[in-house]
Every structure is written in structure tokens, then in C-alpha cells.
Design a protein around this motif. Structure first.
Motif, PDB file in Angstrom:
ATOM      1  N   LEU A  66       0.830  -1.213   0.000  1.00 23.86           N
ATOM      2  CA  LEU A  66       0.000   0.000   0.000  1.00 23.86           C
ATOM      3  C   LEU A  66       0.862   1.260   0.000  1.00 23.86           C
ATOM      4  O   LEU A  66       0.541   2.242  -0.680  1.00 23.86           O
ATOM      5  CB  LEU A  66      -0.943   0.004   1.202  1.00 23.86           C
ATOM      6  CG  LEU A  66      -2.084  -1.000   1.144  1.00 23.86           C
ATOM      7  CD1 LEU A  66      -2.899  -0.973   2.440  1.00 23.86           C
ATOM      8  CD2 LEU A  66      -2.984  -0.732  -0.044  1.00 23.86           C
ATOM      9  N   GLY A  67       1.954   1.238   0.760  1.00 20.82           N
ATOM     10  CA  GLY A  67       2.865   2.384   0.777  1.00 20.82           C
ATOM     11  C   GLY A  67       3.478   2.633  -0.589  1.00 20.82           C
ATOM     12  O   GLY A  67       3.628   3.785  -1.026  1.00 20.82           O
ATOM     13  N   MET A  68       3.817   1.550  -1.286  1.00 18.20           N
ATOM     14  CA  MET A  68       4.383   1.708  -2.624  1.00 18.20           C
ATOM     15  C   MET A  68       3.334   2.195  -3.619  1.00 18.20           C
ATOM     16  O   MET A  68       3.638   3.004  -4.498  1.00 18.20           O
ATOM     17  CB  MET A  68       5.018   0.396  -3.086  1.00 18.20           C
ATOM     18  CG  MET A  68       6.266   0.066  -2.295  1.00 18.20           C
ATOM     19  SD  MET A  68       7.291  -1.293  -2.893  1.00 18.20           S
ATOM     20  CE  MET A  68       6.158  -2.513  -3.454  1.00 18.20           C
ATOM     21  N   VAL A  69       2.103   1.730  -3.466  1.00 17.85           N
ATOM     22  CA  VAL A  69       1.025   2.177  -4.353  1.00 17.85           C
ATOM     23  C   VAL A  69       0.755   3.668  -4.140  1.00 17.85           C
ATOM     24  O   VAL A  69       0.664   4.443  -5.100  1.00 17.85           O
ATOM     25  CB  VAL A  69      -0.259   1.341  -4.134  1.00 17.85           C
ATOM     26  CG1 VAL A  69      -1.458   1.986  -4.816  1.00 17.85           C
ATOM     27  CG2 VAL A  69      -0.050  -0.078  -4.630  1.00 17.85           C
ATOM     28  N   VAL A  70       0.637   4.066  -2.880  1.00 14.13           N
ATOM     29  CA  VAL A  70       0.391   5.483  -2.577  1.00 14.13           C
ATOM     30  C   VAL A  70       1.578   6.330  -3.036  1.00 14.13           C
ATOM     31  O   VAL A  70       1.399   7.386  -3.652  1.00 14.13           O
ATOM     32  CB  VAL A  70       0.113   5.693  -1.070  1.00 14.13           C
ATOM     33  CG1 VAL A  70       0.084   7.161  -0.711  1.00 14.13           C
ATOM     34  CG2 VAL A  70      -1.202   5.027  -0.688  1.00 14.13           C
ATOM     35  N   GLY A  71       2.788   5.865  -2.753  1.00 15.27           N
ATOM     36  CA  GLY A  71       3.980   6.606  -3.175  1.00 15.27           C
ATOM     37  C   GLY A  71       4.075   6.716  -4.686  1.00 15.27           C
ATOM     38  O   GLY A  71       4.389   7.787  -5.221  1.00 15.27           O
TER      39      GLY A  71
END
Length: 86
Positions: free
Chosen positions: A31-36
Motif C-alpha cells: 500500500l505504501g508503494m502504491v500510494v507513493g
């Protein structure tokens, strides 16, 4: 030995906690990579520092809990004493 016997419940607890912790960490990382990545696309690359921060927040840190983590003898996000760095 006495130390091994006293840490056995913590080893078991860490093993059980890892059943939830590791998949949860993986979800947080993705999720952090998707948001980033989304932030990077929306800002056309101008928000790269924020994008990296999202990825580091989700994917950084410990991925596997140990008995020491549960006993409070290892440092996790401010809990227990922080080990000296060389």
C-alpha cells in the motif's frame, strides 16, 4: 538451561505473532508503494521525496518478530533499549 526455558513462551509468542505481523507488514509495504507511486505520477515526479517516504514507512523496519522483541530487550520503534550502532 533456565534462560532457554524462560524465553520459550516468548519464542512461541513471536512465532504466533509473525503469522499476522508478516502478512500485515507486506500489505502495508504494498500500500505504501502504491500510494507513493500514485503521488509520484500525480505530481509528475515533483513529489519524489514524499513518494520515497511512503515506501520507506511501509517497507522499512523489522519484518520478523523475535522473542527479544516481545520481552522488550530489542529495540522496535522506541520500545526497549536501543542497541549501540557502530
Amino acid at each position: 538451561s533456565e534462560e532457554t526455558e524462560s524465553s520459550a513462551p516468548y519464542v512461541l509468542g513471536a512465532t504466533i505473532a509473525n503469522v499476522v505481523f508478516i502478512p500485515g507488514k507486506a500489505v502495508t509495504c504494498v500500500l505504501g508503494m502504491v500510494v507513493g507511486g500514485s503521488l509520484l505520477l500525480v505530481t509528475l515526479g515533483a513529489g519524489y521525496k514524499g513518494s520515497v517516504a511512503f515506501a520507506k514507512e511501509g517497507c522499512g523496519g523489522k519484518w520478523i518478530l523475535t522473542a527479544g522483541d516481545l520481552m522488550g530487550t530489542d529495540w522496535i520503534l522506541g520500545a526497549g533499549e536501543r542497541p549501540e550502532r557502530n
